[in-house]
Scaffold this motif. Structure first.
Motif, PDB file in Angstrom:
ATOM      1  N   THR A  45      -2.587  -2.590  -6.924  1.00 48.65           N
ATOM      2  CA  THR A  45      -1.364  -1.864  -6.579  1.00 48.65           C
ATOM      3  C   THR A  45      -0.657  -2.474  -5.380  1.00 48.65           C
ATOM      4  OG1 THR A  45      -2.732  -0.297  -5.330  1.00 48.65           O
ATOM      5  CG2 THR A  45      -2.097   0.332  -7.542  1.00 48.65           C
ATOM      6  N   PHE A  46      -1.403  -2.932  -4.389  1.00 47.16           N
ATOM      7  CA  PHE A  46      -0.723  -3.527  -3.249  1.00 47.16           C
ATOM      8  C   PHE A  46      -0.132  -4.878  -3.613  1.00 47.16           C
ATOM      9  CE2 PHE A  46      -0.432  -5.756   0.862  1.00 47.16           C
ATOM     10  CZ  PHE A  46       0.478  -4.903   1.465  1.00 47.16           C
ATOM     11  N   ALA A  47      -0.752  -5.562  -4.559  1.00 44.15           N
ATOM     12  CA  ALA A  47      -0.157  -6.809  -5.040  1.00 44.15           C
ATOM     13  C   ALA A  47       1.191  -6.529  -5.696  1.00 44.15           C
ATOM     14  CB  ALA A  47      -1.096  -7.501  -6.016  1.00 44.15           C
ATOM     15  N   VAL A  48       1.266  -5.432  -6.454  1.00 45.12           N
ATOM     16  CA  VAL A  48       2.538  -5.048  -7.073  1.00 45.12           C
ATOM     17  C   VAL A  48       3.562  -4.693  -5.999  1.00 45.12           C
ATOM     18  CG1 VAL A  48       3.678  -3.297  -8.508  1.00 45.12           C
ATOM     19  CG2 VAL A  48       1.483  -4.260  -9.214  1.00 45.12           C
ATOM     20  N   VAL A  49       3.125  -3.912  -5.002  1.00 47.52           N
ATOM     21  CA  VAL A  49       4.022  -3.532  -3.901  1.00 47.52           C
ATOM     22  C   VAL A  49       4.513  -4.769  -3.160  1.00 47.52           C
ATOM     23  CG1 VAL A  49       4.072  -2.419  -1.643  1.00 47.52           C
ATOM     24  CG2 VAL A  49       3.093  -1.221  -3.601  1.00 47.52           C
ATOM     25  N   SER A  50       3.603  -5.681  -2.873  1.00 50.78           N
ATOM     26  CA  SER A  50       3.970  -6.897  -2.148  1.00 50.78           C
ATOM     27  C   SER A  50       4.936  -7.743  -2.958  1.00 50.78           C
ATOM     28  CB  SER A  50       2.714  -7.719  -1.810  1.00 50.78           C
ATOM     29  OG  SER A  50       1.826  -6.980  -1.016  1.00 50.78           O
ATOM     30  N   GLY A  51       4.637  -7.883  -4.250  1.00 57.02           N
ATOM     31  CA  GLY A  51       5.522  -8.663  -5.096  1.00 57.02           C
ATOM     32  C   GLY A  51       6.892  -8.037  -5.206  1.00 57.02           C
ATOM     33  N   ALA A  52       6.932  -6.694  -5.323  1.00 57.57           N
ATOM     34  CA  ALA A  52       8.215  -5.995  -5.421  1.00 57.57           C
ATOM     35  C   ALA A  52       9.023  -6.145  -4.130  1.00 57.57           C
ATOM     36  CB  ALA A  52       7.979  -4.518  -5.724  1.00 57.57           C
ATOM     37  N   PHE A  53       8.354  -6.025  -2.987  1.00 56.99           N
ATOM     38  CA  PHE A  53       9.051  -6.181  -1.707  1.00 56.99           C
ATOM     39  C   PHE A  53       9.535  -7.610  -1.534  1.00 56.99           C
ATOM     40  CE2 PHE A  53       9.088  -7.073   2.881  1.00 56.99           C
ATOM     41  CZ  PHE A  53       9.959  -6.080   3.320  1.00 56.99           C
ATOM     42  N   GLY A  54       8.694  -8.564  -1.891  1.00 57.39           N
ATOM     43  CA  GLY A  54       9.093  -9.965  -1.781  1.00 57.39           C
ATOM     44  C   GLY A  54      10.255 -10.313  -2.689  1.00 57.39           C
ATOM     45  N   ALA A  55      10.344  -9.623  -3.844  1.00 62.36           N
ATOM     46  CA  ALA A  55      11.432  -9.889  -4.782  1.00 62.36           C
ATOM     47  C   ALA A  55      12.681  -9.081  -4.470  1.00 62.36           C
ATOM     48  CB  ALA A  55      10.974  -9.580  -6.204  1.00 62.36           C
ATOM     49  N   GLY A  56      12.586  -8.161  -3.513  1.00 61.39           N
ATOM     50  CA  GLY A  56      13.746  -7.358  -3.150  1.00 61.39           C
ATOM     51  C   GLY A  56      13.948  -6.139  -4.013  1.00 61.39           C
ATOM     52  N   PHE A  57      12.911  -5.678  -4.733  1.00 60.07           N
ATOM     53  CA  PHE A  57      13.042  -4.495  -5.566  1.00 60.07           C
ATOM     54  C   PHE A  57      13.122  -3.239  -4.697  1.00 60.07           C
ATOM     55  CE2 PHE A  57      10.616  -6.635  -9.286  1.00 60.07           C
ATOM     56  CZ  PHE A  57      11.777  -7.321  -9.635  1.00 60.07           C
ATOM     57  N   SER A  58      13.695  -2.173  -5.262  1.00 63.36           N
ATOM     58  CA  SER A  58      13.807  -0.905  -4.553  1.00 63.36           C
ATOM     59  C   SER A  58      12.471  -0.173  -4.574  1.00 63.36           C
ATOM     60  CB  SER A  58      14.872  -0.026  -5.206  1.00 63.36           C
ATOM     61  OG  SER A  58      14.480   0.326  -6.526  1.00 63.36           O
ATOM     62  N   ALA A  59      12.389   0.905  -3.771  1.00 58.90           N
ATOM     63  CA  ALA A  59      11.160   1.690  -3.693  1.00 58.90           C
ATOM     64  C   ALA A  59      10.830   2.333  -5.026  1.00 58.90           C
ATOM     65  CB  ALA A  59      11.292   2.751  -2.607  1.00 58.90           C
ATOM     66  N   SER A  60      11.852   2.803  -5.750  1.00 61.98           N
ATOM     67  CA  SER A  60      11.613   3.456  -7.038  1.00 61.98           C
ATOM     68  C   SER A  60      11.009   2.479  -8.040  1.00 61.98           C
ATOM     69  CB  SER A  60      12.910   4.045  -7.585  1.00 61.98           C
ATOM     70  OG  SER A  60      13.886   3.028  -7.756  1.00 61.98           O
ATOM     71  N   VAL A  61      11.501   1.252  -8.045  1.00 63.72           N
ATOM     72  CA  VAL A  61      10.948   0.244  -8.946  1.00 63.72           C
ATOM     73  C   VAL A  61       9.499  -0.074  -8.560  1.00 63.72           C
ATOM     74  CG1 VAL A  61      11.130  -2.158  -9.718  1.00 63.72           C
ATOM     75  CG2 VAL A  61      13.191  -0.763  -9.471  1.00 63.72           C
ATOM     76  N   ALA A  62       9.238  -0.194  -7.252  1.00 58.98           N
ATOM     77  CA  ALA A  62       7.875  -0.461  -6.784  1.00 58.98           C
ATOM     78  C   ALA A  62       6.925   0.653  -7.210  1.00 58.98           C
ATOM     79  CB  ALA A  62       7.863  -0.623  -5.269  1.00 58.98           C
ATOM     80  N   LEU A  63       7.397   1.917  -7.135  1.00 57.80           N
ATOM     81  CA  LEU A  63       6.552   3.047  -7.531  1.00 57.80           C
ATOM     82  C   LEU A  63       6.262   3.027  -9.030  1.00 57.80           C
ATOM     83  CD1 LEU A  63       7.907   6.081  -5.463  1.00 57.80           C
ATOM     84  CD2 LEU A  63       5.594   5.138  -5.419  1.00 57.80           C
TER      85      LEU A  63
END
Length: 252
Positions: A45-63
């Motif tokens: 899950t943190f890998a997904v969060v990190s990847g989403a943040f690195g890609a500039g995704f929003s919080a809703s997409v990360a969730l």
């Protein structure tokens, strides 16, 4: 302090304590499965969060990505663990049946196997023959001896379902922790990521500490090692997400 520890060891090795310990059935160990599930859940899950943040995704997409991966990967890992342990148990049962057939058909050959096994352990002469006679008198003891000594297999029963359940529950509970900061709408994207990073680091360290308690390893070293392993996986996901955003222009 040293004195009390010495007394404790003496009590553990008192004949009555040894008798009770050896006569107590071994419990199926699920702690290793829980540790494995917890580490993998947090990494996933943190890998997904990190990847989403690195890609500039929003919080809703990360969730959404985080929870989807949490459930799917957790179930997949539990099923894989179940199948692995089930296959291992089936292999042990197959070898057990095979050894029983061998004892029925070629008992002298099986006695010779016992003889050579214990000769390698240093037994000779009359003592060796007494060991062979004693073991071969009890069919269950004979089979268990061949399983452990000849095939290197454990005789303790395994529980695929319990192991799978422990893996799945630990995966969900620990893996959910890095996602919680993303439910805080008052935080900025950077604050959410940093809070998730802190929670994930704490989870990695606590899992390492738990592992050290179970397996009697140095607490700090075990905690830091698990933290470094999890941090490396998260860092790789962050870099991958950032590069994907730079190369393909993805981002929400």
């Amino acid at each position: 302090m040293k004195k009390s520890r010495h007394v404790s060891l003496e009590e553990e090795h008192h004949p009555e304590s040894i008798r009770r310990r050896l006569n107590t059935p071994h419990k199926v160990q699920t702690v290793p499965d829980a540790i494995l599930g917890g580490i993998d859940g947090c990494v996933t899950t943190f890998a997904v969060v990190s990847g989403a943040f690195g890609a500039g995704f929003s919080a809703s997409v990360a969730l959404v990505l985080g929870f989807a991966n949490l459930v799917a990967d957790g179930f997949s890992m539990a099923v894989s663990n179940y199948e692995s342990i089930q296959a291992q148990q089936e292999h042990i049962d197959g070898v057990r049946r095979s050894e029983r057939r061998h004892i029925e058909r070629v008992p002298e050959g099986e006695r010779e196997e016992v003889r050579q096994i214990f000769r390698q352990k240093g037994f000779e002469g009359d003592m060796l023959e007494r060991v062979v006679d004693i073991i071969s008198q009890d069919r269950d003891v004979w089979v268990d001896t061949m399983l452990t000594e000849e095939h290197g297999l454990q005789t303790q029963a395994l529980s695929p379902l319990r192991s799978a359940a422990a893996t799945f529950v630990a995966f969900l509970v620990v893996g959910m922790m890095p996602l919680l900061p993303y439910t805080l709408a008052a935080f900025s994207a950077t604050q959410q990521f940093l809070a998730s990073l802190t929670v994930a680091a704490l989870m990695f360290f606590l899992i390492g500490m738990l592992k050290s308690v179970v397996y009697r390893q140095p607490i700090l070293r075990s905690g830091l090692r698990t933290l470094l392993m999890g941090g490396a996986a998260a860092g790789l996901a962050f870099v991958t997400g950032h590069l994907a955003h730079a190369w393909f222009g993805v981002g929400v």
